[in-house]
Design a protein around this motif. Structure first.
Motif, PDB file in Angstrom:
ATOM      1  N   ILE A  50      14.845  64.515  18.006  1.00 51.73           N
ATOM      2  CA  ILE A  50      14.427  65.077  19.296  1.00 51.73           C
ATOM      3  C   ILE A  50      13.475  66.246  19.080  1.00 51.73           C
ATOM      4  O   ILE A  50      12.460  66.371  19.767  1.00 51.73           O
ATOM      5  CB  ILE A  50      15.660  65.496  20.124  1.00 51.73           C
ATOM      6  N   PHE A  51      13.778  67.103  18.115  1.00 54.81           N
ATOM      7  CA  PHE A  51      12.915  68.254  17.829  1.00 54.81           C
ATOM      8  C   PHE A  51      11.528  67.787  17.383  1.00 54.81           C
ATOM      9  O   PHE A  51      10.504  68.280  17.861  1.00 54.81           O
ATOM     10  CB  PHE A  51      13.555  69.136  16.755  1.00 54.81           C
ATOM     11  N   ILE A  52      11.483  66.834  16.457  1.00 57.10           N
ATOM     12  CA  ILE A  52      10.192  66.340  15.955  1.00 57.10           C
ATOM     13  C   ILE A  52       9.398  65.685  17.079  1.00 57.10           C
ATOM     14  O   ILE A  52       8.190  65.899  17.210  1.00 57.10           O
ATOM     15  CB  ILE A  52      10.418  65.377  14.785  1.00 57.10           C
ATOM     16  N   PHE A  53      10.077  64.901  17.911  1.00 56.09           N
ATOM     17  CA  PHE A  53       9.390  64.253  19.022  1.00 56.09           C
ATOM     18  C   PHE A  53       8.818  65.279  19.994  1.00 56.09           C
ATOM     19  O   PHE A  53       7.704  65.125  20.476  1.00 56.09           O
ATOM     20  CB  PHE A  53      10.343  63.313  19.749  1.00 56.09           C
ATOM     21  N   SER A  54       9.574  66.343  20.266  1.00 52.83           N
ATOM     22  CA  SER A  54       9.080  67.361  21.199  1.00 52.83           C
ATOM     23  C   SER A  54       7.887  68.098  20.598  1.00 52.83           C
ATOM     24  O   SER A  54       6.959  68.465  21.322  1.00 52.83           O
ATOM     25  CB  SER A  54      10.190  68.339  21.571  1.00 52.83           C
ATOM     26  N   ALA A  59       1.771  68.811  20.558  1.00 56.16           N
ATOM     27  CA  ALA A  59       0.476  68.660  19.898  1.00 56.16           C
ATOM     28  C   ALA A  59      -0.424  67.736  20.708  1.00 56.16           C
ATOM     29  O   ALA A  59      -1.635  67.962  20.811  1.00 56.16           O
ATOM     30  CB  ALA A  59       0.669  68.125  18.483  1.00 56.16           C
ATOM     31  N   GLU A  60       0.158  66.706  21.275  1.00 52.00           N
ATOM     32  CA  GLU A  60      -0.621  65.762  22.091  1.00 52.00           C
ATOM     33  C   GLU A  60      -1.166  66.467  23.338  1.00 52.00           C
ATOM     34  O   GLU A  60      -2.322  66.266  23.711  1.00 52.00           O
ATOM     35  CB  GLU A  60       0.271  64.592  22.491  1.00 52.00           C
ATOM     36  N   LYS A  63      -4.038  68.713  22.307  1.00 50.49           N
ATOM     37  CA  LYS A  63      -5.245  67.928  22.048  1.00 50.49           C
ATOM     38  C   LYS A  63      -5.903  67.525  23.364  1.00 50.49           C
ATOM     39  O   LYS A  63      -7.125  67.632  23.514  1.00 50.49           O
ATOM     40  CB  LYS A  63      -4.892  66.688  21.236  1.00 50.49           C
ATOM     41  N   ASP A  64      -5.109  67.077  24.325  1.00 53.86           N
ATOM     42  CA  ASP A  64      -5.657  66.675  25.623  1.00 53.86           C
ATOM     43  C   ASP A  64      -6.333  67.854  26.322  1.00 53.86           C
ATOM     44  O   ASP A  64      -7.405  67.704  26.922  1.00 53.86           O
ATOM     45  CB  ASP A  64      -4.557  66.100  26.507  1.00 53.86           C
ATOM     46  N   ASN A  65      -5.712  69.032  26.241  1.00 54.43           N
ATOM     47  CA  ASN A  65      -6.312  70.221  26.861  1.00 54.43           C
ATOM     48  C   ASN A  65      -7.629  70.588  26.193  1.00 54.43           C
ATOM     49  O   ASN A  65      -8.587  70.995  26.862  1.00 54.43           O
ATOM     50  CB  ASN A  65      -5.343  71.399  26.797  1.00 54.43           C
ATOM     51  N   ALA A  66      -7.700  70.476  24.859  1.00 54.33           N
ATOM     52  CA  ALA A  66      -8.935  70.799  24.144  1.00 54.33           C
ATOM     53  C   ALA A  66     -10.047  69.833  24.535  1.00 54.33           C
ATOM     54  O   ALA A  66     -11.206  70.245  24.728  1.00 54.33           O
ATOM     55  CB  ALA A  66      -8.694  70.753  22.634  1.00 54.33           C
ATOM     56  N   VAL A  67      -9.730  68.556  24.678  1.00 60.33           N
ATOM     57  CA  VAL A  67     -10.737  67.568  25.076  1.00 60.33           C
ATOM     58  C   VAL A  67     -11.223  67.856  26.499  1.00 60.33           C
ATOM     59  O   VAL A  67     -12.426  67.795  26.781  1.00 60.33           O
ATOM     60  CB  VAL A  67     -10.165  66.138  24.959  1.00 60.33           C
ATOM     61  N   ALA A  68     -10.308  68.199  27.383  1.00 53.78           N
ATOM     62  CA  ALA A  68     -10.696  68.504  28.770  1.00 53.78           C
ATOM     63  C   ALA A  68     -11.575  69.747  28.824  1.00 53.78           C
ATOM     64  O   ALA A  68     -12.571  69.783  29.569  1.00 53.78           O
ATOM     65  CB  ALA A  68      -9.452  68.704  29.625  1.00 53.78           C
ATOM     66  N   GLU A  69     -11.243  70.758  28.030  1.00 56.07           N
ATOM     67  CA  GLU A  69     -12.061  71.981  28.006  1.00 56.07           C
ATOM     68  C   GLU A  69     -13.457  71.685  27.457  1.00 56.07           C
ATOM     69  O   GLU A  69     -14.464  72.181  27.982  1.00 56.07           O
ATOM     70  CB  GLU A  69     -11.375  73.043  27.147  1.00 56.07           C
ATOM     71  N   ALA A  70     -13.544  70.884  26.402  1.00 55.96           N
ATOM     72  CA  ALA A  70     -14.850  70.529  25.840  1.00 55.96           C
ATOM     73  C   ALA A  70     -15.682  69.756  26.857  1.00 55.96           C
ATOM     74  O   ALA A  70     -16.894  69.979  26.980  1.00 55.96           O
ATOM     75  CB  ALA A  70     -14.667  69.706  24.571  1.00 55.96           C
TER      76      ALA A  70
END
Length: 98
Positions: A50-54, A59-60, A63-70
């Protein structure tokens, strides 16, 4: 302790029937705590998964936020290029008219 009893019975016609009976006093059913150890290991593995999945989900999202900002920055840059082109066109038109 386990005790096995074998009983033979003969019918008047000469048939023989054998019955096996096993008697235990219940001590052999004790597992010595190995069941608790296995349950604890399974619990630790579940919490770790559960910890690793969270962490992977976080991280996902990053990554999505960085793509949206770019993408937003690219859109703003395109708008600035369009404004500059319009200003250049107006400057050329003013130079031709004067």
């Amino acid at each position: 302790m386990t005790e096995e009893r074998i009983t033979e019975t003969r019918t008047p016609s000469g048939d023989t029937h054998t019955t096996h009976t096993v008697v235990t006093d219940g001590e052999s059913r004790r597992g010595g705590g190995s069941g608790w150890v296995i349950a604890l290991i399974v619990l630790v593995l579940a919490v770790g998964a559960i910890f690793i999945f969270s962490q992977m989900s976080g991280a996902e999202v990053a990554k999505d936020n960085a793509v949206a900002e770019a993408a937003t920055e690219v859109g703003e840059a395109a708008g600035q290029v369009g404004d500059a082109a319009q200003n250049a066109g107006e400057a050329v038109q003013d130079a031709v008219e004067n």
